[in-house]
Structure formats: C-alpha cells, structure tokens
Design a protein around this motif. Structure first.
Motif, PDB file in Angstrom:
ATOM      1  N   GLU A 158     128.714  -9.768  48.473  1.00 30.82           N
ATOM      2  CA  GLU A 158     129.687  -9.669  47.377  1.00 30.82           C
ATOM      3  C   GLU A 158     129.623 -10.855  46.408  1.00 30.82           C
ATOM      4  O   GLU A 158     130.193 -10.802  45.329  1.00 30.82           O
ATOM      5  CB  GLU A 158     131.118  -9.496  47.920  1.00 30.82           C
ATOM      6  CG  GLU A 158     131.653 -10.660  48.716  1.00 30.82           C
ATOM      7  CD  GLU A 158     131.361 -10.582  50.209  1.00 30.82           C
ATOM      8  OE1 GLU A 158     131.974 -11.362  50.954  1.00 30.82           O
ATOM      9  OE2 GLU A 158     130.524  -9.764  50.626  1.00 30.82           O
ATOM     10  N   ASN A 159     128.898 -11.929  46.769  1.00 33.87           N
ATOM     11  CA  ASN A 159     128.775 -13.092  45.897  1.00 33.87           C
ATOM     12  C   ASN A 159     127.427 -13.158  45.180  1.00 33.87           C
ATOM     13  O   ASN A 159     127.176 -14.106  44.434  1.00 33.87           O
ATOM     14  CB  ASN A 159     128.974 -14.389  46.694  1.00 33.87           C
ATOM     15  CG  ASN A 159     130.394 -14.541  47.178  1.00 33.87           C
ATOM     16  OD1 ASN A 159     131.304 -13.927  46.648  1.00 33.87           O
ATOM     17  ND2 ASN A 159     130.587 -15.341  48.198  1.00 33.87           N
ATOM     18  N   LEU A 160     126.556 -12.179  45.394  1.00 40.84           N
ATOM     19  CA  LEU A 160     125.254 -12.205  44.746  1.00 40.84           C
ATOM     20  C   LEU A 160     125.403 -12.039  43.233  1.00 40.84           C
ATOM     21  O   LEU A 160     126.219 -11.255  42.754  1.00 40.84           O
ATOM     22  CB  LEU A 160     124.355 -11.089  45.284  1.00 40.84           C
ATOM     23  CG  LEU A 160     123.824 -11.273  46.693  1.00 40.84           C
ATOM     24  CD1 LEU A 160     122.984 -10.062  47.087  1.00 40.84           C
ATOM     25  CD2 LEU A 160     122.998 -12.530  46.815  1.00 40.84           C
ATOM     26  N   HIS A 161     124.604 -12.783  42.496  1.00 41.16           N
ATOM     27  CA  HIS A 161     124.591 -12.670  41.038  1.00 41.16           C
ATOM     28  C   HIS A 161     123.271 -13.212  40.514  1.00 41.16           C
ATOM     29  O   HIS A 161     122.548 -13.907  41.226  1.00 41.16           O
ATOM     30  CB  HIS A 161     125.769 -13.433  40.422  1.00 41.16           C
ATOM     31  CG  HIS A 161     125.664 -14.917  40.612  1.00 41.16           C
ATOM     32  ND1 HIS A 161     126.117 -15.536  41.757  1.00 41.16           N
ATOM     33  CD2 HIS A 161     125.144 -15.888  39.834  1.00 41.16           C
ATOM     34  CE1 HIS A 161     125.879 -16.839  41.649  1.00 41.16           C
ATOM     35  NE2 HIS A 161     125.286 -17.073  40.504  1.00 41.16           N
ATOM     36  N   LEU A 162     122.974 -12.883  39.289  1.00 43.14           N
ATOM     37  CA  LEU A 162     121.796 -13.390  38.612  1.00 43.14           C
ATOM     38  C   LEU A 162     122.283 -14.420  37.610  1.00 43.14           C
ATOM     39  O   LEU A 162     123.155 -14.125  36.786  1.00 43.14           O
ATOM     40  CB  LEU A 162     121.065 -12.244  37.901  1.00 43.14           C
ATOM     41  CG  LEU A 162     119.874 -12.620  37.045  1.00 43.14           C
ATOM     42  CD1 LEU A 162     118.765 -13.199  37.918  1.00 43.14           C
ATOM     43  CD2 LEU A 162     119.370 -11.393  36.311  1.00 43.14           C
TER      44      LEU A 162
ATOM     45  N   GLY B 106     126.704  -1.525  40.895  1.00 45.99           N
ATOM     46  CA  GLY B 106     126.678  -0.584  42.011  1.00 45.99           C
ATOM     47  C   GLY B 106     126.155  -1.130  43.310  1.00 45.99           C
ATOM     48  O   GLY B 106     126.601  -2.172  43.787  1.00 45.99           O
ATOM     49  N   THR B 107     125.192  -0.441  43.881  1.00 41.10           N
ATOM     50  CA  THR B 107     124.645  -0.803  45.190  1.00 41.10           C
ATOM     51  C   THR B 107     123.506  -1.806  45.087  1.00 41.10           C
ATOM     52  O   THR B 107     122.876  -2.124  46.089  1.00 41.10           O
ATOM     53  CB  THR B 107     124.139   0.447  45.932  1.00 41.10           C
ATOM     54  OG1 THR B 107     123.105   1.051  45.146  1.00 41.10           O
ATOM     55  CG2 THR B 107     125.264   1.430  46.180  1.00 41.10           C
ATOM     56  N   ALA B 108     123.238  -2.319  43.900  1.00 41.41           N
ATOM     57  CA  ALA B 108     122.121  -3.251  43.720  1.00 41.41           C
ATOM     58  C   ALA B 108     122.281  -4.490  44.595  1.00 41.41           C
ATOM     59  O   ALA B 108     121.300  -5.000  45.135  1.00 41.41           O
ATOM     60  CB  ALA B 108     121.986  -3.649  42.250  1.00 41.41           C
ATOM     61  N   SER B 109     123.513  -4.981  44.750  1.00 39.17           N
ATOM     62  CA  SER B 109     123.730  -6.165  45.595  1.00 39.17           C
ATOM     63  C   SER B 109     123.315  -5.901  47.035  1.00 39.17           C
ATOM     64  O   SER B 109     122.665  -6.726  47.666  1.00 39.17           O
ATOM     65  CB  SER B 109     125.201  -6.588  45.568  1.00 39.17           C
ATOM     66  OG  SER B 109     125.554  -7.085  44.315  1.00 39.17           O
ATOM     67  N   THR B 110     123.677  -4.741  47.549  1.00 40.85           N
ATOM     68  CA  THR B 110     123.318  -4.378  48.924  1.00 40.85           C
ATOM     69  C   THR B 110     121.808  -4.260  49.061  1.00 40.85           C
ATOM     70  O   THR B 110     121.215  -4.717  50.040  1.00 40.85           O
ATOM     71  CB  THR B 110     123.996  -3.049  49.323  1.00 40.85           C
ATOM     72  OG1 THR B 110     125.399  -3.190  49.102  1.00 40.85           O
ATOM     73  CG2 THR B 110     123.738  -2.712  50.769  1.00 40.85           C
ATOM     74  N   GLU B 111     121.172  -3.653  48.061  1.00 35.54           N
ATOM     75  CA  GLU B 111     119.717  -3.510  48.088  1.00 35.54           C
ATOM     76  C   GLU B 111     119.033  -4.877  48.030  1.00 35.54           C
ATOM     77  O   GLU B 111     118.053  -5.120  48.725  1.00 35.54           O
ATOM     78  CB  GLU B 111     119.262  -2.621  46.944  1.00 35.54           C
ATOM     79  CG  GLU B 111     119.696  -1.172  47.114  1.00 35.54           C
ATOM     80  CD  GLU B 111     119.419  -0.325  45.884  1.00 35.54           C
ATOM     81  OE1 GLU B 111     118.559  -0.707  45.071  1.00 35.54           O
ATOM     82  OE2 GLU B 111     120.075   0.720  45.747  1.00 35.54           O
TER      83      GLU B 111
END
Length: 188
Positions: free
Chosen positions: A32-36, A10-15
């Motif tokens: 849009e490219n953020l990941h763990l 969801g909105t976790a990337s934006t946060e």
C-alpha cells in the motif's frame, strides 16, 4: 527527502510487489506504500522534520506519531531513544493507523522471539502459523526454504508461503512470485 510521487493504479501495486525479489535481511515497503518517484525536490533537514512531526504528533496526528516513532527508534534527526519511539508508536497504533499497528506487532513479536532458542522460535512460529497467522506462515515458509532451524524443504516452504499469500499477505506473494518462475520447490 521531498518528492513528487505517483501511486500505481488498481492492482499494479500488487503486481509490482509480486515481482520484488526476496533478499535476506531486507524487508520491502508494504504494497500500500508503493509509489513511483517522479521527481526529488530536495533534501530535508531531518532535525527540522522531527520538530514538525513532534508538533503534529502532540496534536494527535497518527501519521506524525508514526514518523516520530520511527525517527526515535532509528535515530534519524534526533538522538536514538527506543523508549520514546515506542511510546509514540503505541499512540499511533492506538489511533488506528494500520502501519503503526503492523510495526508494533512486528517489534513485539521480534522482542519475544529473540528470547527463545531457534528451536523454540520455530515451534512458536509453527503454532501461530497453524492458527492462521499470515506473518508466522511467511516466517515458517522462509525457514523451510532456507533450512534455518529445520531441514531445508523447498516444497514445504512453498506450502507455507502459499498459505500466507492466500490470506493476502504480500510477503508470501513476493517469495512465490520470485520462486515460481525458477521452479524452486514446485513440481516440474
């Protein structure tokens, strides 16, 4: 490197992007490219990766064209060759890959702006910002906040950052998210 990524829901990337601290000279990964990264599987041979990207790029794979462009532009796994990198970048952008289009626009803007004096550069960014170009709004906001080319004015810088953020530009959100808790340039 090879890894096992987990994409935030969801909105976790934006946060997460909003919490990234702005650092001079550092550009964060697009939201849009953020990941763990759950696990690194191992190192890759950059030269071998370039060979595979080249094969896929020649078959029309836009993502491979972008990765190949980045390799040539920086010189990772291959001798640095900006002309060849730009050619692959243009192909990836023409194929409609948003990340390639952004990078191409950023490189074009940087090349054009580098030819200008600081005053001319600021005028160009101001004009583009007035025409609702979010990237220019961000650049203008940062210029006012740092006093680069203009008198330092945190409140004016924040106004431009807010306008960039309102257009959904992640950089504006990141800078504001970092500044607001400290009250930098905001009414107390």
């Amino acid at each position: 490197r090879l890894s096992t990524p987990l994409v935030p829901p969801g909105t976790a990337s934006t946060e997460l992007a909003a919490r990234a601290a702005p650092l001079r000279g550092l550009r964060w990964t697009p939201t849009e490219n953020l990941h763990l990264t759950l696990r690194f599987i191992g190192e890759t041979d950059d030269a071998k990766a370039v060979e595979w990207f080249e094969r896929a790029a020649e078959l029309g794979n836009a993502e491979a064209q972008l990765r190949l462009a980045q390799a040539y532009l920086v010189g990772t796994g291959v001798e640095r060759n900006p002309k060849r990198g730009l050619r692959w970048l243009q192909q990836a952008a023409a194929a409609g890959l948003p990340a390639a289009q952004r990078l191409l626009a950023d490189l074009t803007r940087a090349a054009e702006l580098s030819k200008l004096s600081p005053e001319e550069r600021l005028l160009a960014q101001g004009t583009a910002a007035e025409q609702r170009d979010a990237s220019s709004m961000l650049a203008l906001g940062v210029a006012y906040r740092t006093g680069e080319g203009v008198p330092r004015d945190l409140a004016e810088g924040n106004r431009w950052l807010e306008r960039a953020a309102q257009q959904g530009y992640p950089g504006g959100v990141v800078f504001l998210g970092h500044s607001y808790p400290r009250g930098e340039g905001f009414p107390q």
